[in-house]
Design a protein around this motif. Structure first.
Motif, PDB file in Angstrom:
ATOM      1  N   TYR A 108      50.752  25.524  35.736  1.00 15.18           N
ATOM      2  CA  TYR A 108      49.369  25.880  36.066  1.00 15.18           C
ATOM      3  C   TYR A 108      49.048  27.295  35.593  1.00 15.18           C
ATOM      4  O   TYR A 108      47.925  27.582  35.186  1.00 15.18           O
ATOM      5  N   GLU A 112      45.886  28.660  33.458  1.00 11.82           N
ATOM      6  CA  GLU A 112      45.144  29.834  33.903  1.00 11.82           C
ATOM      7  C   GLU A 112      45.003  30.836  32.751  1.00 11.82           C
ATOM      8  O   GLU A 112      43.927  31.420  32.557  1.00 11.82           O
ATOM      9  N   CYS A 115      42.362  29.825  30.349  1.00 14.69           N
ATOM     10  CA  CYS A 115      41.007  30.150  30.823  1.00 14.69           C
ATOM     11  C   CYS A 115      40.689  31.611  30.557  1.00 14.69           C
ATOM     12  O   CYS A 115      39.612  31.936  30.047  1.00 14.69           O
ATOM     13  N   ASN A 195      49.428  37.443  39.384  1.00 14.74           N
ATOM     14  CA  ASN A 195      49.771  36.524  40.475  1.00 14.74           C
ATOM     15  C   ASN A 195      50.816  37.138  41.398  1.00 14.74           C
ATOM     16  O   ASN A 195      50.689  37.086  42.623  1.00 14.74           O
ATOM     17  N   PHE A 366      38.960  30.800  35.515  1.00 16.52           N
ATOM     18  CA  PHE A 366      40.154  31.629  35.673  1.00 16.52           C
ATOM     19  C   PHE A 366      40.309  32.071  37.135  1.00 16.52           C
ATOM     20  O   PHE A 366      41.395  31.992  37.716  1.00 16.52           O
ATOM     21  N   ALA A 369      41.365  29.228  39.205  1.00 13.14           N
ATOM     22  CA  ALA A 369      42.778  28.910  38.981  1.00 13.14           C
ATOM     23  C   ALA A 369      43.684  29.914  39.679  1.00 13.14           C
ATOM     24  O   ALA A 369      44.736  29.541  40.227  1.00 13.14           O
ATOM     25  N   ILE A 370      43.281  31.197  39.696  1.00 13.72           N
ATOM     26  CA  ILE A 370      44.111  32.226  40.356  1.00 13.72           C
ATOM     27  C   ILE A 370      44.226  31.948  41.858  1.00 13.72           C
ATOM     28  O   ILE A 370      45.303  32.036  42.433  1.00 13.72           O
ATOM     29  N   SER A 373      46.735  29.195  42.102  1.00 19.20           N
ATOM     30  CA  SER A 373      48.118  29.467  41.713  1.00 19.20           C
ATOM     31  C   SER A 373      48.809  30.401  42.699  1.00 19.20           C
ATOM     32  O   SER A 373      49.999  30.257  42.970  1.00 19.20           O
TER      33      SER A 373
END
Lengths: 631, 72
Positions: A108, A112, A115, A195, A366, A369-370, A373
């Motif tokens: 994933y 990310e 993106c 992350n 993005f 997605a963050i 994740s």
């Protein structure tokens, strides 16, 4: 030595964190595609039924079990499951709940980075047509190599496809490690570090603080893009049906026949299931940071409804209507990546202000997605901390190394995105169903619905109707099992799907060519006419004992079967199931072995952690309420 | 229940002859009812969440919790 328990800072913080975990690319890219392919507006009926019968009850069950385990001193799935089941052996189910977010994170984070990379390329102008950027060079290359020449729109579609394939290294394994593609690796590294910075800061200062900013930001960005889509009108007067109203009709006009098709119900249940992040092992972990007095009923419902807002109100109005206006009905048949990274950039290229809106859209993806994740890292961090008494910094370093190795495997095995696809299918789909099934059985049959109801209502701001508990015990496990069986039936075995029949052709004439290992010219033309792609260097072999010929690619994978019939030559497309893919592709096999290695390692770690917990007396479950086990 | 049955019966009747045509009456109805339902749900939930007192205040005002263990 017991460490101090982490807690959420506020009620809205945990809701935004759980909603952020659930909201991802699936809300904006998967949902519209599924709806359009399964009856348009008619899809919404099974969708909402699945939400009420499957999604929300399962969410409540996970929130309840998570908080129950958390108030008894466990934040990781192995400890929570052992506490809920009151059996130390139940901790081994937690291996799946750790494997799932860990492995999904490994691929994933790559998506990310795509993106963010797309968003940055909109700023730099590389994805803006006519500015001499990278996409213009790709369009030139496509036009130069095309025979016969392509129209401008065809060349642009092909160029965005080619750009994406090059970005993800789909042409060959190890392509992303080459010198000229290093920029993407820097983007990936930056996303990776971001992350881990968030996760290192902890539940309150990291995840919660970020989600409090990220979720409103996503809404603002999505609303800006939505406003642009709703004002597109009819960009090409020569194609009046390709208008905003046509796009909305393509997405929302109901085709009632779809309701009689079981595939529609399966697709709707699957969408709800994946969208709400149930069965990921994340909600139980997040809920474990709540106190006994905190509400789980209203919080669970609020986070689920926020996810629906992003999916139905934003995803349902933006993605497909915009794609239809510029690309027509073909936009609806694209997969998630095709729609997101090929069709939509093509749409932004043709839209006024496309550079700005393209940036806003991909930056929003993005951010979405963050928030997802980062939630995938927390369950494993929690396990490393409480299982081995590691400090957060050490746990983050260990997890960083493990996930970097896994991510490296996905990056290297990039040809045809086989590794990503294999991990996504076996872990991101099959194992999610299995874990959700385990959790629903755990809640309904081991924890017990009476205990579950009492636990859920501690601190609750409204009551869950009693029938929901009965549904959790009887309906949800059966429903989940049925979906799992149907899902496996659809995806595991290989299938030969009838594509077209070459009528009027003389089969006997074809036979001579086919027996010599070549495809007759007329057949090649028919493949092109039916938009079926042949492998670059097709190998034709006669099937055993019958008038059948097998068309394989250079690697030996079966692509088509040709059968001589009375009507003509029947062409069947071979769709390889996931079982065949493992045997036929070394990268897929390596990915499955990789999953098994991680699972084995997790089981061993859980065993060691469990022995430690036993020595510390944390598996003393005491009375029926498990109060003695409380830390 | 009656609403969902009526809705499904109505959807069954809505066999779309031209999938790429403009949005029709049923399309508008499904779209608006879906969006309204979701907005109402999320609005209700957020209103409830945001109008509640902070968790600490709730605990301070709650009843005394003294476990006398006389029910064990």
């Amino acid at each position: 030595m017991q460490r101090e328990r982490e807690r959420w800072g506020s009620r809205i913080g945990v809701i935004l964190a759980v909603a952020g975990s659930a909201v991802g690319l699936g809300n904006f890219l998967r949902f519209p595609g599924q709806a359009a392919q399964n009856g348009g507006g008619a899809f919404m009926l099974p969708y909402f039924i699945s939400l009420l019968v499957l999604g929300i009850p399962l969410c409540w069950a996970e929130w309840t079990m998570g908080r129950y385990g958390g108030t008894r001193g466990f934040n990781s799935a192995p400890g929570i499951y052992a506490t809920v089941c009151r059996r130390p052996g139940a901790r081994y189910f937690g291996a799946i709940a750790l494997l799932l977010p860990l492995v999904i994170y490994m691929y994933y984070v790559l998506i990310e980075a795509w993106c963010l990379g797309y968003a940055l390329n909109y700023i730099s102008g590389d994805l803006v047509v006519g500015t001499g950027g990278a996409i213009d060079r790709v369009i030139e290359q496509v036009q130069d190599s095309a025979e016969p020449p392509l129209s401008d729109s065809e060349a642009m579609s092909a160029a965005f496809g080619s750009y994406f394939e090059r970005l993800v290294g789909a042409d060959r394994h190890g392509a992303l490690l080459e010198q000229d593609r290093r920029n993407w690796m820097y983007v990936l590294a930056a996303v990776f570090v971001f992350n881990f910075t968030l996760i290192y800061r902890g539940v309150t200062k990291g995840i919660e603080s970020f989600c409090k900013v990220a979720m409103p930001l996503m809404i603002v960005l999505a609303l800006i893009v939505l406003a642009r889509v709703l004002t597109l009108g009819t960009p090409n007067p020569e194609l009046p049906e390709r208008s905003l109203l046509g796009g909305l009709g393509f997405m929302w006009n109901p085709d009632g026949r779809a309701l009689a098709n079981p595939q529609t119900w399966l697709a709707a249940s699957g969408q709800i299931f994946f969208s709400l992040s149930v069965g990921f092992g994340i909600i139980v972990n997040y809920a474990s940071y709540l106190s006994e007095k905190d509400d789980v009923v209203l919080s669970g419902l609020t986070s689920s409804s926020m996810n629906e807002f992003f999916e139905v109100c934003l995803g349902g109005l933006i993605t497909l209507p915009a794609a239809f206006i510029f690309l027509g009905a073909a936009a609806g048949s694209q997969g998630t990546f095709g729609l997101g990274f090929v069709a939509l950039p093509n749409v932004f290229a043709q839209m006024w202000g496309g550079q700005v809106f393209g940036f806003l859209w991909f930056f929003m993806l993005f951010v979405a997605a963050i928030t997802s994740s980062v939630s995938m890292l927390q369950p494993v961090i929690a396990f490393l901390e409480e299982g081995f008494n590691l400090k957060r910094r050490d746990a983050a370093v260990v997890l960083g190394m493990i996930s970097a190795i896994g991510c490296g495997v996905v990056v290297y095995l990039s040809e045809g995105l086989v590794a990503l696809d294999t991990l996504d299918f076996w872990v991101g789909s099959v194992l999610i169903f299995i874990l959700a099934l385990i959790q629903s059985l755990m809640y309904g049959w081991i924890f017990g619905i009476d205990r579950g109801e009492a636990e859920a209502h501690q601190g609750a701001h409204f009551r869950i109707p009693r029938f929901v508990q009965w549904m959790l015990k009887y309906v949800v496990p059966v429903y989940l099992f049925a979906i799992l069986v149907a899902f496996c039936f659809n995806n595991l075995p290989s299938k030969d799907v009838r594509s077209f029949v070459v009528k009027g052709g003389d089969v006997a004439v074809f036979e001579t060519d086919l027996d010599q290992g070549t495809l007759p010219e007329q057949l090649v033309t028919e493949f092109e006419a039916n938009k079926k792609s042949l492998p670059g260097a097709p190998v034709v072999i006669r099937g055993e004992g019958t008038a059948r010929w097998l068309v394989r690619d250079a690697e030996g994978s079966l692509k088509y079967t040709l059968a001589g019939t009375r009507q003509g030559m029947r062409v069947e497309e071979h769709i390889a199931g996931y079982v065949e893919k493992i045997g036929g592709n070394p990268a897929a096999m390596a990915s499955v072995i990789f999953i098994l290695v991680i699972l084995t390692a997790l089981l061993m770690l859980i065993r060691v952690a469990g022995l430690r917990w036993q020595q510390e007396g944390r598996f003393n479950f005491g009375d029926a309420n498990g109060k003695e086990g409380q830390s | 229940m009656c609403f969902s049955l009526a809705w499904s019966a109505w959807l069954f009747l809505a066999v779309d002859a031209e999938p790429s045509s403009m949005i029709n009456a049923q399309g508008w109805a499904v779209m608006l009812s879906s969006i309204t339902a979701v907005l109402a749900l999320v609005g209700f939930c957020l209103y409830q969440v945001l109008s509640l007192p902070p968790v600490e205040d709730e605990h301070l005002k709650g009843p005394l919790e003294i476990d006398t263990r006389d029910t064990d």
